[in-house]
Design a protein around this motif. Structure first.
Motif, PDB file in Angstrom:
ATOM      1  N   UNK A 216       0.841  -1.212   0.000  1.00  0.00           N
ATOM      2  CA  UNK A 216       0.000   0.000   0.000  1.00  0.00           C
ATOM      3  C   UNK A 216       0.868   1.250   0.000  1.00  0.00           C
ATOM      4  N   UNK A 217       1.935   1.238   0.800  1.00  0.00           N
ATOM      5  CA  UNK A 217       2.839   2.393   0.872  1.00  0.00           C
ATOM      6  C   UNK A 217       3.496   2.666  -0.482  1.00  0.00           C
ATOM      7  N   UNK A 218       3.906   1.614  -1.161  1.00  0.00           N
ATOM      8  CA  UNK A 218       4.560   1.779  -2.463  1.00  0.00           C
ATOM      9  C   UNK A 218       3.598   2.306  -3.515  1.00  0.00           C
ATOM     10  N   UNK A 219       2.312   2.002  -3.359  1.00  0.00           N
ATOM     11  CA  UNK A 219       1.294   2.506  -4.295  1.00  0.00           C
ATOM     12  C   UNK A 219       1.247   4.026  -4.270  1.00  0.00           C
ATOM     13  N   UNK A 220       1.322   4.596  -3.076  1.00  0.00           N
ATOM     14  CA  UNK A 220       1.268   6.064  -2.972  1.00  0.00           C
ATOM     15  C   UNK A 220       2.517   6.704  -3.572  1.00  0.00           C
ATOM     16  N   UNK A 221       3.669   6.005  -3.455  1.00  0.00           N
ATOM     17  CA  UNK A 221       4.883   6.509  -4.094  1.00  0.00           C
ATOM     18  C   UNK A 221       4.737   6.528  -5.602  1.00  0.00           C
ATOM     19  N   UNK A 222       4.131   5.486  -6.159  1.00  0.00           N
ATOM     20  CA  UNK A 222       3.897   5.407  -7.598  1.00  0.00           C
ATOM     21  C   UNK A 222       2.917   6.498  -8.045  1.00  0.00           C
TER      22      UNK A 222
ATOM     23  N   UNK B  31      -5.562   1.662  -8.223  1.00  0.00           N
ATOM     24  CA  UNK B  31      -6.633   2.101  -9.119  1.00  0.00           C
ATOM     25  C   UNK B  31      -7.584   3.087  -8.454  1.00  0.00           C
ATOM     26  N   UNK B  32      -8.124   2.813  -7.260  1.00  0.00           N
ATOM     27  CA  UNK B  32      -8.998   3.803  -6.625  1.00  0.00           C
ATOM     28  C   UNK B  32      -8.289   5.135  -6.368  1.00  0.00           C
ATOM     29  N   UNK B  33      -7.022   5.071  -5.933  1.00  0.00           N
ATOM     30  CA  UNK B  33      -6.278   6.311  -5.676  1.00  0.00           C
ATOM     31  C   UNK B  33      -6.095   7.100  -6.959  1.00  0.00           C
ATOM     32  N   UNK B  34      -5.642   6.409  -8.014  1.00  0.00           N
ATOM     33  CA  UNK B  34      -5.381   7.078  -9.290  1.00  0.00           C
ATOM     34  C   UNK B  34      -6.669   7.643  -9.895  1.00  0.00           C
ATOM     35  N   UNK B  35      -7.750   6.857  -9.837  1.00  0.00           N
ATOM     36  CA  UNK B  35      -9.013   7.326 -10.429  1.00  0.00           C
ATOM     37  C   UNK B  35      -9.533   8.536  -9.686  1.00  0.00           C
ATOM     38  N   UNK B  36      -9.588   8.444  -8.353  1.00  0.00           N
ATOM     39  CA  UNK B  36     -10.163   9.546  -7.572  1.00  0.00           C
ATOM     40  C   UNK B  36      -9.325  10.819  -7.674  1.00  0.00           C
TER      41      UNK B  36
ATOM     42  N   UNK C 136      -5.969  12.876 -17.740  1.00  0.00           N
ATOM     43  CA  UNK C 136      -6.982  12.085 -18.432  1.00  0.00           C
ATOM     44  C   UNK C 136      -6.449  10.680 -18.753  1.00  0.00           C
ATOM     45  N   UNK C 137      -5.206  10.627 -19.239  1.00  0.00           N
ATOM     46  CA  UNK C 137      -4.605   9.335 -19.568  1.00  0.00           C
ATOM     47  C   UNK C 137      -4.545   8.438 -18.333  1.00  0.00           C
ATOM     48  N   UNK C 138      -4.093   9.002 -17.214  1.00  0.00           N
ATOM     49  CA  UNK C 138      -3.992   8.206 -15.986  1.00  0.00           C
ATOM     50  C   UNK C 138      -5.362   7.782 -15.484  1.00  0.00           C
ATOM     51  N   UNK C 139      -6.333   8.678 -15.594  1.00  0.00           N
ATOM     52  CA  UNK C 139      -7.684   8.346 -15.151  1.00  0.00           C
ATOM     53  C   UNK C 139      -8.265   7.220 -15.991  1.00  0.00           C
TER      54      UNK C 139
END
Length: 576
Positions: free
Chosen positions: A19-25, A137-142, A279-282
């Protein structure tokens, strides 16, 4: 998903790092476009080199954090998913060890192999994807959609209009793919079953010249698997082009609207660049979400198949009764009746007999009379339907199952050897057996001579399926495996059938010397093998048709006399 959560709990620390690495990404993927936007609108437009250098350094720093986060993310995903697959395989294997013959037959051996290998692999692949996307995915989308709307509310409406179409398409694909996945896995079970039958029965197939029939049977199932796989892959592969078509349509609409907004001065160029990245990331995050959703039906099918094995309650339960005291060495059948779990008629009816220390009790009868079934009740391969089986005065259902089997040296009707050396196979009966004990067991079992003729002696390798030893050699090695155990009860289930009469006689002579205080139970088809038994029990259609010594049965049991007359000469019958 319950199966995944069950195993995921074992790796909480790795999951937290994941989870921590996800926020870094996410910081890199969404932070860099924001900085680039400011560099264009503030640094480039105002020709501020100091600002550009400062922001460039910030991008380098964020990139380093992103690389570390990406590496950590990959490491955590790989470790968790592979460990979970390992744990699932281990638990399924251990569970199978507790299942009785009935449960194994119900599920199927080929299906159990598929569930242990292929289904666990499907779970591993799904977990690897979901660990990368479940939080990301939820972090990036939101965050992406928040940044999109903050950048330009007007342009964000174009993207929001396409997302529902994508989600509806994914839901439809998921519902269609689920039954296809079930049929695909079922077809794979059949392929494994046919292939396994073909390999184990290759000699029979060749002897009857049925190679073409077996090839056709395999080909039909293989074609079925191919058809189901094609349908599934076509369905999955069609989603990506449709997704990119919708995204490209959205891009065209955005550029069209943005061109008018830039002309009117309502949208800076830097904001448009950042907006397109957002937009691309979303949209890409939505695609990842869709990928997980599409993989879910197949993983769900595999999880259900695995859960069925793990949730199967063994028909033979080990519930030892405290305080049950063992008496003198004995095996007693007290009015035993047995019906197979999937059968209707009793295989054994009202069977009663006793065997005590130092005695040899033999069972003979026509094929299907229940001889092998009877002795399988002693080590609790099956439990009696009514009556009791007592070992040392204790009902076997009240004994610790593992302690019970430690008392038994069992030689099955079909001699099974395992890949490894000859010594390893003999030591299978007693892991800590010394070399002298192994050699002694081999000599008693009349296996020593042929073992020493092998190039490597006791270290000679047994091939898979024991294809490099004869049937008689397999039986003698199986007998040696039971002898090295030195149990209280020996059970020989037609274990001398592949031996010639001379070897049979020598083996029985050595066994008689070896076993002075043990109980010996022998199932045999040959009268010569059991003539010296203390008691011979004749079975006919699951019932005891006669009981006594060889001489007594010749005089008092018509069925036994007919069996003996078919095998012995008149002189031998008269002499006996």
């Amino acid at each position: 998903m319950r199966l995944i959560f069950k195993y995921l709990k074992r790796y909480k620390l790795l999951f937290c790092l994941n989870v921590l690495s996800v926020f870094g990404f996410a910081l890199v993927e969404l932070g860099i476009p924001t900085i680039v936007s400011d560099m264009i609108d503030k640094g480039v437009v105002n020709q501020d080199k100091t600002y550009l250098i400062r922001m460039g350094g910030l991008i380098v720093l964020i990139s380093v954090i992103g690389v570390a986060g990406t590496i950590l993310l990959g490491y955590c995903c790989a470790r968790i998913s592979t460990n979970v697959a390992h744990d699932i395989r281990q638990d399924v294997f251990r569970k199978v060890q507790t299942l009785s013959h009935s449960e194994m037959n119900e599920i199927g051996v080929a299906s159990l192999i598929t569930r242990t290998n292929n289904d666990a692999f499907q779970i591993m692949m799904f977990m690897n994807v979901i660990l990368r996307t479940a939080v990301l995915t939820p972090v990036m989308i939101s965050v992406s959609f928040i940044l999109i709307m903050m950048t330009s509310l007007k342009l964000s409406m174009i993207i929001l209009a396409t997302v529902p179409l994508i989600i509806i398409g994914v839901v439809i694909v998921g519902k269609i793919s689920s039954p296809i996945s079930e049929r695909q896995q079922g077809s794979l079970d059949s392929i494994n079953r046919i292939f396994r039958e073909n390999l184990t029965g290759i000699r029979v197939i060749r002897s009857f010249n049925n190679d073409s029939y077996e090839s056709e049977r395999f080909d039909n199932e293989n074609v079925n698997f191919m058809v189901q796989s094609k349908r599934l892959f076509k369905l999955m592969s069609s989603t990506e082009p449709i997704f990119f078509l919708l995204m490209n349509v959205a891009v065209i609409g955005i550029y069209l609207v943005a061109s008018f907004m830039i002309d009117d001065g309502a949208l800076p160029v830097g904001k448009l660049v950042a907006f397109m990245d957002y937009m691309f990331h979303a949209m890409f995050s939505v695609l990842l979400f869709c990928l997980v959703f599409m993989m879910y039906p197949r993983a769900n099918v595999s999880a259900k198949r695995i859960m069925r094995v793990l949730n199967t309650e063994p028909g033979i339960q080990n519930h030892p009764k405290e305080g049950a005291e063992e008496k003198e060495k004995s095996v007693v059948f007290d009015n035993v009746t047995f019906v197979y779990p999937d059968g209707e008629e009793a295989v054994l009816q009202n069977v009663s007999f006793e065997a005590h220390a130092g005695q040899t009790v033999a069972f003979i009868g026509s094929t299907g009379s229940g001889k092998s079934t009877l002795i399988k009740l002693i080590p609790r391969f099956y439990d009696v339907t009514s009556g009791k089986v007592l070992v040392n005065g204790v009902d076997v259902r009240e004994m610790d199952m593992y302690a019970l089997r430690d008392k038994i040296g069992y030689v099955s009707q079909k001699a099974n050897l395992f890949s490894g050396t000859i010594a390893d196979n003999i030591r299978f009966g007693k892991k800590e057996a010394t070399d002298d004990e192994v050699i002694h067991a081999a000599k008693v079992a009349q296996a020593y001579d042929f073992i020493m003729e092998k190039p490597n002696g006791f270290e000679e390798k047994i091939a898979e399926g024991a294809g490099n030893v004869s049937g008689g050699q397999k039986q003698r090695l199986s007998i040696a495996r039971a002898l090295v155990r030195k149990p209280e009860i020996y059970i020989y289930d037609d274990s001398f059938s592949a031996l010639d009469f001379r070897t049979d006689a020598r083996l029985r002579g050595e066994l008689k010397k070896e076993m002075t205080d043990e109980i010996v139970l022998i199932v045999a088809q040959r009268v010569s093998t059991i003539m010296d038994a203390d008691q011979i029990i004749v079975l006919n259609e699951g019932k005891i048709a006669g009981k006594g010594t060889h001489r007594e049965l010749l005089e008092n049991c018509k069925i036994y006399y007919e069996i003996a007359a078919s095998q012995l000469s008149e002189e031998e019958l008269a002499y006996e």
